[in-house]
Write a protein that holds these residues in place. Structure first.
Motif, mmCIF file in Angstrom:
data_model
loop_
_atom_site.group_PDB
_atom_site.id
_atom_site.type_symbol
_atom_site.label_atom_id
_atom_site.label_comp_id
_atom_site.label_asym_id
_atom_site.label_seq_id
_atom_site.Cartn_x
_atom_site.Cartn_y
_atom_site.Cartn_z
ATOM 1 N N ALA A 140 4.199 -7.016 -12.470
ATOM 2 C CA ALA A 140 5.083 -8.141 -12.151
ATOM 3 C C ALA A 140 6.491 -7.660 -11.827
ATOM 4 C CB ALA A 140 5.104 -9.126 -13.318
ATOM 5 N N ARG A 141 6.929 -6.599 -12.478
ATOM 6 C CA ARG A 141 8.279 -6.086 -12.238
ATOM 7 C C ARG A 141 8.445 -5.526 -10.829
ATOM 8 N NH1 ARG A 141 5.902 -2.226 -15.746
ATOM 9 N NH2 ARG A 141 5.558 -0.198 -14.728
ATOM 10 N N ASP A 142 7.326 -5.274 -10.115
ATOM 11 C CA ASP A 142 7.401 -4.713 -8.766
ATOM 12 C C ASP A 142 7.622 -5.772 -7.684
ATOM 13 O OD1 ASP A 142 6.983 -2.117 -9.685
ATOM 14 O OD2 ASP A 142 4.797 -2.304 -9.552
ATOM 15 N N ILE A 143 7.524 -7.050 -8.053
ATOM 16 C CA ILE A 143 7.636 -8.107 -7.042
ATOM 17 C C ILE A 143 9.009 -8.098 -6.379
ATOM 18 C CG2 ILE A 143 7.623 -10.609 -6.664
ATOM 19 C CD1 ILE A 143 5.498 -10.797 -8.876
ATOM 20 N N ASP A 144 10.063 -7.906 -7.157
ATOM 21 C CA ASP A 144 11.417 -7.888 -6.585
ATOM 22 C C ASP A 144 11.560 -6.766 -5.561
ATOM 23 O OD1 ASP A 144 12.091 -10.010 -8.190
ATOM 24 O OD2 ASP A 144 13.255 -8.830 -9.627
ATOM 25 N N ARG A 145 11.120 -5.558 -5.921
ATOM 26 C CA ARG A 145 11.258 -4.428 -5.007
ATOM 27 C C ARG A 145 10.376 -4.612 -3.774
ATOM 28 N NH1 ARG A 145 8.851 1.063 -5.168
ATOM 29 N NH2 ARG A 145 10.034 2.334 -3.686
ATOM 30 N N ALA A 146 9.161 -5.119 -3.949
ATOM 31 C CA ALA A 146 8.276 -5.355 -2.812
ATOM 32 C C ALA A 146 8.889 -6.366 -1.850
ATOM 33 C CB ALA A 146 6.913 -5.848 -3.304
ATOM 34 N N GLY B 10 0.806 -1.210 0.000
ATOM 35 C CA GLY B 10 0.000 0.000 0.000
ATOM 36 C C GLY B 10 0.838 1.259 0.000
ATOM 37 N N GLY B 11 1.819 1.313 0.901
ATOM 38 C CA GLY B 11 2.600 2.532 1.049
ATOM 39 C C GLY B 11 3.552 2.799 -0.101
ATOM 40 N N SER B 12 4.143 1.747 -0.654
ATOM 41 C CA SER B 12 5.161 1.932 -1.692
ATOM 42 C C SER B 12 4.635 1.785 -3.113
ATOM 43 C CB SER B 12 6.309 0.935 -1.474
ATOM 44 O OG SER B 12 6.943 1.162 -0.232
ATOM 45 N N PHE B 13 3.488 1.127 -3.275
ATOM 46 C CA PHE B 13 2.952 0.908 -4.621
ATOM 47 C C PHE B 13 1.526 1.447 -4.770
ATOM 48 C CE2 PHE B 13 6.146 -2.249 -3.651
ATOM 49 C CZ PHE B 13 6.997 -2.153 -4.744
ATOM 50 N N ASP B 14 1.025 2.079 -3.709
ATOM 51 C CA ASP B 14 -0.273 2.750 -3.731
ATOM 52 C C ASP B 14 -1.415 1.808 -4.125
ATOM 53 O OD1 ASP B 14 -1.685 5.081 -3.142
ATOM 54 O OD2 ASP B 14 -1.857 5.619 -5.258
#
Length: 359
Positions: free
Chosen positions: A312-318, A246-250
């Motif tokens: 899908a590209r956000d999974i690593d950063r999350a 929620g906080g980093s990917f809204d």
């Protein structure tokens, strides 16, 4: 009996139908004379209804609450509070508005009255999560615990079916993690199981008949219990993941909780067998994780993070953010396993645990 510590939280709860009519007397009992009503832009109409109930004690409306409690919104409200000589706030709505009320209370010590219109449960907690510079940080302090909570079942009758389901499962998440929390105790565990049972029973009925008064009452009762659980014990992996997403990917708050919960439960299943048994019993399902996934499906809730805006590209950063400073969890936090969890949640796969396979 295992030794435990139990702390009761000092909040007053008014529950029933038509309880909004008691708002002015509750505000008066707190010694407030100039109250600011808080809401989101979408609920400004309900905020005006609240202002009417307050009569001469209502000083104005601030209808700019936003999801994940951005610090900039709170900072925008503070000068208005000072200029109107506000001595209390009334928040009507869900977690976004309640979070704003808490953020204001943290900075001003103003008393809060909360009128929940969803099942999120944050009104019963001394927990505040605020977002700034793309990160969400949480803290626990009695300074943000609302003094009075007015539950009016009638105000939930118009809650859309979709939000009813997701905010209800969001509430269930609080009870689920209370059952395996590091500081769990038998009182909260009883409340947690009862809360899950009430919501699991009522949410599918609401999905089919949103105007069912008994189901709405049952759901609001369950949300109160689940919120009280979150307010009394610590959070674990599920909440850390949702705060990250929620906080980093809204991502939308309730939908994120709904999608992630079955996967977080599957991750912890072998490490918390007693909690899993209680969750499964409350759901009427042999498998806790599968039962939560089935409940989400039954109420028409989204099942995949990709369907609510996560790439899908956000999974690593999350994964990196969620494992950087993890909350206590019954199972050790393993980076590769968390990556798999988020990948499964992103795709919307049905979680499977060893308990389900063996049964």
């Amino acid at each position: 009996m295992t030794p435990f510590t139990y702390n009761g939280l000092p909040s007053r709860v008014i529950f029933g139908h038509g309880t909004l009519s008691r708002l002015a007397e509750e505000v008066a009992s707190l010694g407030c004379h100039r109250v600011l009503v808080l809401s989101t832009p979408e609920q400004e109409g309900q905020a005006r209804q609240v202002l009417e109930h307050l009569g001469e004690r209502g000083a104005g409306i601030f209808a700019e609450a936003r999801m994940h409690t951005p610090v900039e919104v709170t900072e925008k409200a503070l000068p208005i509070i000072a200029s109107l000589d506000i001595d209390g706030v009334v928040a009507i709505g869900g977690g976004s508005t309640i979070g704003l009320g808490k953020a204001i209370a943290l900075r001003t010590d103003l008393p809060q009255v909360v009128i929940p219109t969803t099942y999120a449960g944050s009104e019963m907690t001394p927990i505040l999560g605020e977002t700034q510079n793309g990160l969400k940080a949480t803290q626990r302090t009695l300074k943000v615990l609302p003094e009075v909570v007015v539950y009016d079942v009638d105000l939930t009758l118009g809650l859309p079916v979709g939000m009813s389901g997701t905010s209800g499962i969001n509430a269930i998440a609080h009870a689920v993690e209370a059952l395996y929390a590091q500081d769990r105790n038998p009182v909260i565990s009883l409340m947690a199981e009862e809360g899950i049972t009430a919501l699991a029973r009522s949410l599918p009925i609401i999905a089919g008949n949103p105007g069912d008064h008994d189901a709405r009452s049952d759901a609001l009762y369950g949300a109160w219990l689940c919120g009280a659980c979150l307010g009394s014990v610590g959070m674990s992996l599920h909440h850390k993941l949702c705060h990250t997403l929620g906080g980093s990917f809204d991502l939308p708050h309730a939908e994120t909780h709904t999608i992630v919960l079955p996967h977080a439960v599957a991750y912890n299943a072998e490490a918390a067998p007693e909690a899993m048994a209680r969750i499964a019993r409350a759901l009427g399902n042999r498998d806790a994780a599968g039962g939560l996934y089935d409940l989400a499906s039954a109420v028409g809730a989204p099942l995949a993070l990709r369907d609510i805006g996560m790439q899908a590209r956000d999974i690593d950063r999350a994964t990196e953010i969620a494992t950087r400073n993890p909350y206590w969890n019954p199972r050790e936090i393993e980076t590769d396993a968390i990556h798999r969890l988020l990948s499964d949640a992103h795709a919307g796969r049905r979680p499977t645990t060893m308990e389900a396979i063996e049964s």
